[in-house]
Design a protein around this motif. Structure first.
Motif, mmCIF file in Angstrom:
data_model
loop_
_atom_site.group_PDB
_atom_site.id
_atom_site.type_symbol
_atom_site.label_atom_id
_atom_site.label_comp_id
_atom_site.label_asym_id
_atom_site.label_seq_id
_atom_site.Cartn_x
_atom_site.Cartn_y
_atom_site.Cartn_z
ATOM 1 N N ALA A 106 0.830 -1.204 0.000
ATOM 2 C CA ALA A 106 0.000 0.000 0.000
ATOM 3 C C ALA A 106 0.867 1.258 0.000
ATOM 4 N N SER A 107 1.996 1.211 0.710
ATOM 5 C CA SER A 107 2.910 2.350 0.742
ATOM 6 C C SER A 107 3.510 2.608 -0.633
ATOM 7 N N VAL A 108 3.927 1.540 -1.318
ATOM 8 C CA VAL A 108 4.488 1.666 -2.671
ATOM 9 C C VAL A 108 3.459 2.258 -3.626
ATOM 10 N N ASP A 109 2.230 1.773 -3.556
ATOM 11 C CA ASP A 109 1.166 2.291 -4.419
ATOM 12 C C ASP A 109 0.939 3.777 -4.162
ATOM 13 N N TRP A 110 0.928 4.148 -2.894
ATOM 14 C CA TRP A 110 0.699 5.555 -2.538
ATOM 15 C C TRP A 110 1.837 6.438 -3.036
ATOM 16 N N VAL A 111 3.075 5.996 -2.854
ATOM 17 C CA VAL A 111 4.237 6.778 -3.291
ATOM 18 C C VAL A 111 4.195 7.003 -4.805
ATOM 19 N N THR A 132 3.291 11.641 -6.070
ATOM 20 C CA THR A 132 4.713 11.984 -6.165
ATOM 21 C C THR A 132 5.106 13.183 -5.304
ATOM 22 N N ALA A 133 4.334 14.270 -5.382
ATOM 23 C CA ALA A 133 4.691 15.488 -4.645
ATOM 24 C C ALA A 133 4.640 15.264 -3.140
ATOM 25 N N LEU A 185 7.740 13.665 2.183
ATOM 26 C CA LEU A 185 8.086 12.687 3.220
ATOM 27 C C LEU A 185 9.525 12.196 3.049
ATOM 28 N N ILE A 186 9.919 11.941 1.810
ATOM 29 C CA ILE A 186 11.280 11.463 1.525
ATOM 30 C C ILE A 186 12.309 12.486 1.984
ATOM 31 N N ALA A 201 13.802 16.727 -1.105
ATOM 32 C CA ALA A 201 12.427 16.593 -1.602
ATOM 33 C C ALA A 201 12.306 16.966 -3.073
ATOM 34 N N ALA A 202 12.986 18.039 -3.484
ATOM 35 C CA ALA A 202 12.909 18.475 -4.881
ATOM 36 C C ALA A 202 13.531 17.425 -5.807
ATOM 37 N N VAL A 203 14.620 16.837 -5.359
ATOM 38 C CA VAL A 203 15.270 15.770 -6.134
ATOM 39 C C VAL A 203 14.349 14.555 -6.217
ATOM 40 N N ALA A 204 13.757 14.193 -5.090
ATOM 41 C CA ALA A 204 12.879 13.021 -5.043
ATOM 42 C C ALA A 204 11.701 13.165 -6.001
ATOM 43 N N GLU A 205 11.125 14.359 -6.052
ATOM 44 C CA GLU A 205 9.959 14.562 -6.919
ATOM 45 C C GLU A 205 10.317 14.361 -8.388
#
Length: 333
Positions: free
Chosen positions: A257-262, A266-267, A272-273, A281-285
């Motif tokens: 469920a966490s993978v699906d939500w991530v 994305t934003a 959270l990342i 966070a900007a890189v992760a997005e």
């Protein structure tokens, strides 16, 4: 009349005893446990952030929780995780795909794979325009991290299949962490690197001219060898799986469920990342759409992973720990 009453009382007593016996035979519900989980700072941890956040929120609320609790550890490399897993200090861990097999062999079946969590995320990046194919890497120097795990074996396999001896036809400068590769590119000490996401995006924020020269997943697929390039899996101690099957099942449900939500948010996931200091966070997005974060379990997981490990085993048996795992390596398959 007395005889009829006695018969009725005897029947009631028999039914009562039978009911009590049935309760004694029932399997008691498994008590909630505290599950100790480790993930590497990268796509594996990125896919887990919703589970981490929900767990932390429940703990901070002070309310009594129903079900399992979690204790998460974030590590920079698998070298920090493997010893703790084998010594019983961790219950579940995210590790490179080939390392799961190595640990299984090293512990004589003491490790079980629960899921594939990351598909191919490896790329050759270049600060220049000299590389357009695998063949162009001949004679070049590549900085890379992940010696002894998926990145090394994937690179060696692809170089070999494209006619380049990985020991003499190219120079691979191994670093201990992906961030060191980025630093080498930023300083100008290197112009070519093998990096996974999200570190490709990290490097591109520092070097706007850095380009993705080769997608190693595409290069692997082009060989049409009947397997897929995998990066990471989720493993658990076999003893933990045996002792706490409900906890394992619950973890997989929440992790999926966490993978699906991530992947769908994305934003918000990027925030959270960043909050967990996995990557900015900007890189992760920017990186998330290219991280190939999944949660593949059961028979599909076994088919994907066994095919990948078979390719590595044929190339170098030690890359999978000296031998292919048995069926008990694949949880739920």
């Amino acid at each position: 009349m007395k005889k009829g009453l006695a018969v009725c009382l005897a029947l009631v007593m028999c039914l009562a005893l039978a009911a009590c016996g049935g309760k004694e035979d029932e399997t008691p519900a498994e008590e909630p446990v505290n599950v100790r989980v480790a993930a590497l700072k990268g796509p594996t941890a990125m896919g887990m952030v919703k589970l981490m956040s929900d767990s932390d929120a429940a703990a901070e609320s002070g309310e009594e929780t129903i079900g399992n609790t979690y204790e998460f550890t974030l590590a920079a490399s698998a070298d920090e995780v493997s010893p703790k897993l084998m010594q019983g200090e961790l219950d579940i861990a995210c590790v490179p795909a080939n390392l799961a097999s190595v640990l299984y062999n090293r512990t004589e079946g003491g490790i079980v794979t629960l899921a594939v969590n990351t598909l191919g995320v490896l790329y050759i990046v270049e600060n220049g325009n000299a590389v357009a194919s695998m063949a162009d890497l001949a004679g070049k120097t590549i900085v890379a991290s992940g010696k002894g795990s998926t990145p090394e074996y994937a690179l060696r396999y692809l170089l070999t299949e494209n006619g380049i001896d990985p020991d003499t036809g190219v120079t691979i400068d191994w670093k201990s962490e992906h961030s060191e590769c980025v630093a080498s590119l930023a300083s100008g000490a290197a112009t070519i690197a093998m990096l996974p996401q999200p570190f490709v995006t990290v490097a591109q924020t520092q070097l706007p001219d850095l380009r993705v020269a080769l997608d190693l997943t595409e290069e692997w697929d082009a060989l049409d060898n009947g397997s897929a390039l995998l990066t990471g899996v989720v493993v658990a101690r076999a003893d933990f799986v045996k002792e706490h099957p409900a906890a394992v099942s619950d973890f997989l449900e929440q992790y999926s469920a966490s993978v699906d939500w991530v992947n769908a948010n994305t934003a918000d996931a990027a925030e959270l990342i960043g909050g967990y200091d996995i990557v900015d966070a900007a890189v992760a997005e920017k990186a998330l759409p290219y991280c190939n974060i999944v949660c593949v379990t059961g028979t599909e997981m076994m088919d994907m992973l066994s095919g990948y490990l078979s390719v590595l085993w044929e190339q170098d048996a030690e890359s999978v720990g000296g031998g292919m795992p048995n069926d008990d390596f694949y949880y739920g398959a």
